[in-house]
Scaffold this motif. Structure first.
Motif, short mmCIF file in Angstrom:
data_model
loop_
_atom_site.label_atom_id
_atom_site.label_comp_id
_atom_site.label_asym_id
_atom_site.label_seq_id
_atom_site.Cartn_x
_atom_site.Cartn_y
_atom_site.Cartn_z
N LEU A 51 14.44 36.36 68.84
CA LEU A 51 15.32 36.22 67.69
C LEU A 51 16.41 35.17 67.90
CD1 LEU A 51 15.72 39.99 66.74
CD2 LEU A 51 14.53 38.25 65.40
N LEU A 52 16.86 35.01 69.14
CA LEU A 52 18.00 34.12 69.40
C LEU A 52 17.61 32.75 69.94
CD1 LEU A 52 20.62 36.59 70.94
CD2 LEU A 52 20.38 35.82 68.58
N ALA A 53 16.32 32.48 70.07
CA ALA A 53 15.90 31.19 70.62
C ALA A 53 16.43 30.03 69.78
CB ALA A 53 14.38 31.13 70.69
N GLU A 104 13.52 25.60 71.25
CA GLU A 104 12.74 26.53 72.06
C GLU A 104 11.63 27.21 71.25
OE1 GLU A 104 16.15 28.20 75.09
OE2 GLU A 104 16.13 29.01 73.05
N ARG A 105 11.55 26.94 69.96
CA ARG A 105 10.61 27.66 69.11
C ARG A 105 9.24 26.97 69.09
NH1 ARG A 105 12.66 31.91 67.29
NH2 ARG A 105 14.86 32.12 66.73
N VAL A 127 2.75 26.03 75.43
CA VAL A 127 2.31 27.41 75.60
C VAL A 127 3.13 28.27 74.65
CG1 VAL A 127 2.04 29.33 77.22
CG2 VAL A 127 1.81 26.96 78.03
N VAL A 128 2.49 29.15 73.92
CA VAL A 128 3.22 30.06 73.05
C VAL A 128 3.55 31.32 73.83
CG1 VAL A 128 1.06 30.93 72.06
CG2 VAL A 128 3.21 31.36 70.89
N PRO A 168 8.93 35.51 65.06
CA PRO A 168 9.51 34.30 65.66
C PRO A 168 9.01 34.18 67.09
CG PRO A 168 11.20 35.64 64.60
CD PRO A 168 9.97 36.47 64.66
N MET A 169 8.52 33.01 67.47
CA MET A 169 7.93 32.83 68.79
C MET A 169 8.56 31.66 69.53
SD MET A 169 3.90 33.62 68.12
CE MET A 169 3.78 33.65 66.34
N ARG A 170 8.56 31.76 70.84
CA ARG A 170 9.10 30.70 71.69
C ARG A 170 7.96 29.89 72.31
NH1 ARG A 170 11.39 33.89 75.86
NH2 ARG A 170 10.21 35.63 74.95
N ARG A 171 8.32 28.75 72.85
CA ARG A 171 7.35 27.86 73.47
C ARG A 171 7.74 27.59 74.91
NH1 ARG A 171 8.55 22.42 73.75
NH2 ARG A 171 6.45 21.80 73.11
#
Length: 557
Positions: A349-351, A355-356, A391-392, A446-449
């Protein structure tokens, strides 16, 4: 937490910074652990805490007097006057120190605890009974809103409720305000437990003894640098990031109180949370994730506010509560709504935007029709990372199923720690109330990378053999169904230099067109030492067309 009654220290971390946070509740201000004690022990601990604080003040005064006496004896009456002036200046400096960490000139005052603050200065609103929670887990509580009109900051103010059924006195319950320091003019809600299974017709409220913070200092208000209020079903969370912008000192005891309001301004929920870890060094950041207790669920959230309390941490370990004016930050609007089945971490949530992961790089392949081992319809699909360089991290989402215009529930995509470029994660969709799934809709989280090579420990997975088999299953002792399966054997090797544990392996069957025909997770592999390999054998049911190849996907921790 357990409290060492001989030394009055926290049994978890050894800290002596203990505070009363409830009627019989004490909290360690260093590690946050909480202990509940009996009434007599609670009274004794409260007296000892007061004695510790008073003893510290007396010890400081005795040390100053001793130094003055030695100086007078050594230098004589002529020098004594000069020494007296010097000591007076020293005492003033001890109570007034200049803090210029933000370019200003704020006075930091070690205040003497005022335990004679009139209790009628803490005004209590009209109490009302509410149910906190949902379903069978809902608990009755008494909601009270307290306002500080004493003109002084209050530390851990608490309220006691005495409950009655008519003229029959039932029992007493107490609770402290859910914020360490209540500033002058501020209001805060609190929930007091109601007697379980008893008829309460009225209650009498009494404000307990009030005191100011033992040590306090004026300072800037602390606000979240990133902030999201999210709702999933009945669950509401406030997630925020705190940055210590000071350059000269760490901050600690960081806690936040968030409050929800309906469109009439009534409190319909609140919660408090603490910064991750202990102290936040200069320039560092931390996150706070708050679950808000919700009541009055029929009312929608129309506004919300939050405030952050914190202390400065000096080099010697002493702490001063920071007093901030206008620290309550209010926002009008409803929370962001996400599907209840999504697993949303604080980091997700806070990325930051950089960073997404770009959701356009994720693809859900077309559904492949199949049959279960009792010939019921099912559908297979795969999640594919189409990115060539990212990379997810912790990919996830919810697939809503439809048969024509009829909704048929949802399937959560979860269980992955990461998905590398080009990899495929198998997913099973089973209709519940329809004969077939005609369309799907996906709500992604919501995803980071992460950039390559990414966080995964490299392993070598090798399939050494396959064997087609036929099995049968008896349903309700009356119907027997035949199904196909494939026994897959292979090994997983560790070419690295460190031990790899908790390996998970997905083994997938594919037909001659490369479409998914069946899969199974292998999650019982042992830890693998450097240079070694472990074998695996798994029977994979064939739900689609006859298999032509085998694919694998692995995870490490």
């Amino acid at each position: 937490m357990t409290i060492d009654l001989q030394t009055l220290k926290c049994g978890e971390c050894g800290s002596s910074v203990l505070k009363r946070t409830g009627l019989n509740e004490f909290t360690c201000q260093h590690c946050g652990s909480v202990t509940l004690v009996e009434d007599d022990i609670s009274d004794r601990l409260d007296r000892v805490l007061d004695q510790v604080k008073d003893a510290a003040a007396r010890r400081l005064a005795d040390e100053q007097a001793a130094r003055q006496k030695v100086a007078m004896r050594t230098a004589g009456f002529a020098v004594a006057a000069v020494v007296g002036i010097t000591l007076l200046v020293t005492v003033v400096q001890m109570f007034t120190r200049k803090d210029t960490s933000d370019g200003g000139r704020r006075a930091a005052v070690a205040s003497v605890v005022d335990r004679n603050i009139p209790t009628d200065g803490l005004k209590l609103g009209e109490p009302r009974q509410v149910l906190v929670g949902s379903g069978s887990s809902a608990r009755p509580k008494l909601l009270v809103v307290a306002r500080n009109e004493t003109g002084k900051p209050l530390e851990r103010a608490s309220v006691k409720a005495t409950y009655y059924d008519g003229e029959t006195r039932l029992e007493e319950r107490g609770e402290s305000l859910p914020i360490s320091v209540l500033e002058p003019g501020e209001s805060a809600p609190l929930l007091i437990d109601l007697p379980s299974g008893k008829n309460v017709t009225r209650q009498e409220l009494q404000v307990q003894r009030l005191s100011a913070p033992y040590r306090s200092a004026d300072g800037p208000r602390l606000a979240f640098s990133r902030l999201r209020l999210v709702q999933q079903g009945e669950r509401v969370r406030l997630v925020g990031r705190v940055v210590n912008e000071r350059k000269d000192a760490a901050i600690g005891g960081v806690e936040a109180l968030a409050t929800l309001y309906d469109d009439a301004g009534n409190v319909i929920g609140f919660g408090r949370g603490y910064a991750q870890g202990n102290d936040i060094p200069p320039g560092a950041r931390s996150a706070i994730d708050i679950d808000l207790a919700r009541f009055g669920r029929a009312a929608q959230v129309a506004a919300w506010d939050y405030r952050i309390a914190y202390s400065t941490v000096e080099a010697g370990g002493s702490r001063s509560a920071v007093r901030s004016a206008d620290r309550v930050i209010r926002t009008a609007g409803a929370p962001e709504v996400f599907h209840a089945d999504l697993r949303l971490s604080t980091e997700d949530l806070l990325a930051d935007d950089s960073e997404r992961f770009d959701l356009k790089e994720l693809e859900l392949l077309p559904l492949v029709a199949g049959r279960s081992n009792i010939q019921r319809p099912l559908f297979l699909t795969e999640l594919v990372n189409r990115s060539k360089e990212a990379v997810v991290i912790a990919p996830g989402g919810v697939i809503s199923r439809f048969g024509g215009s009829k909704a048929d529930g949802a399937t959560a995509i979860q269980g992955l720690a990461y998905l590398y470029p080009g990899e495929r994660f198998p997913i099973l969709l089973e209709p519940r109330e329809v004969d077939r799934i005609t369309q799907t809709r996906v709500e992604w989280k919501p995803m980071r990378r992460a950039a390559l090579p990414g966080p995964r420990t490299p392993l070598e997975v090798q399939v050494t053999g396959t064997k087609a088999e036929t099995g049968s299953v008896l349903l309700n002792f009356s119907q027997r169904f035949l199904y196909k399966s494939v026994q897959v054997t292979g090994k997983v090797g560790n070419p690295g230099t460190t031990i790899v544990g908790k390996v998970r392996l997905w083994v997938s069957l594919r037909d001659r067109d490369g479409q998914l025909s069946g899969f199974k997770l292998v999650d019982n592999l042992p830890a693998i030492a450097p240079g070694e390999s472990v074998p695996f054998q798994v029977n994979v049911e064939q739900n689609g067309r006859d298999f032509a190849s085998v694919g694998t996907l692995y995870q490490t921790e």
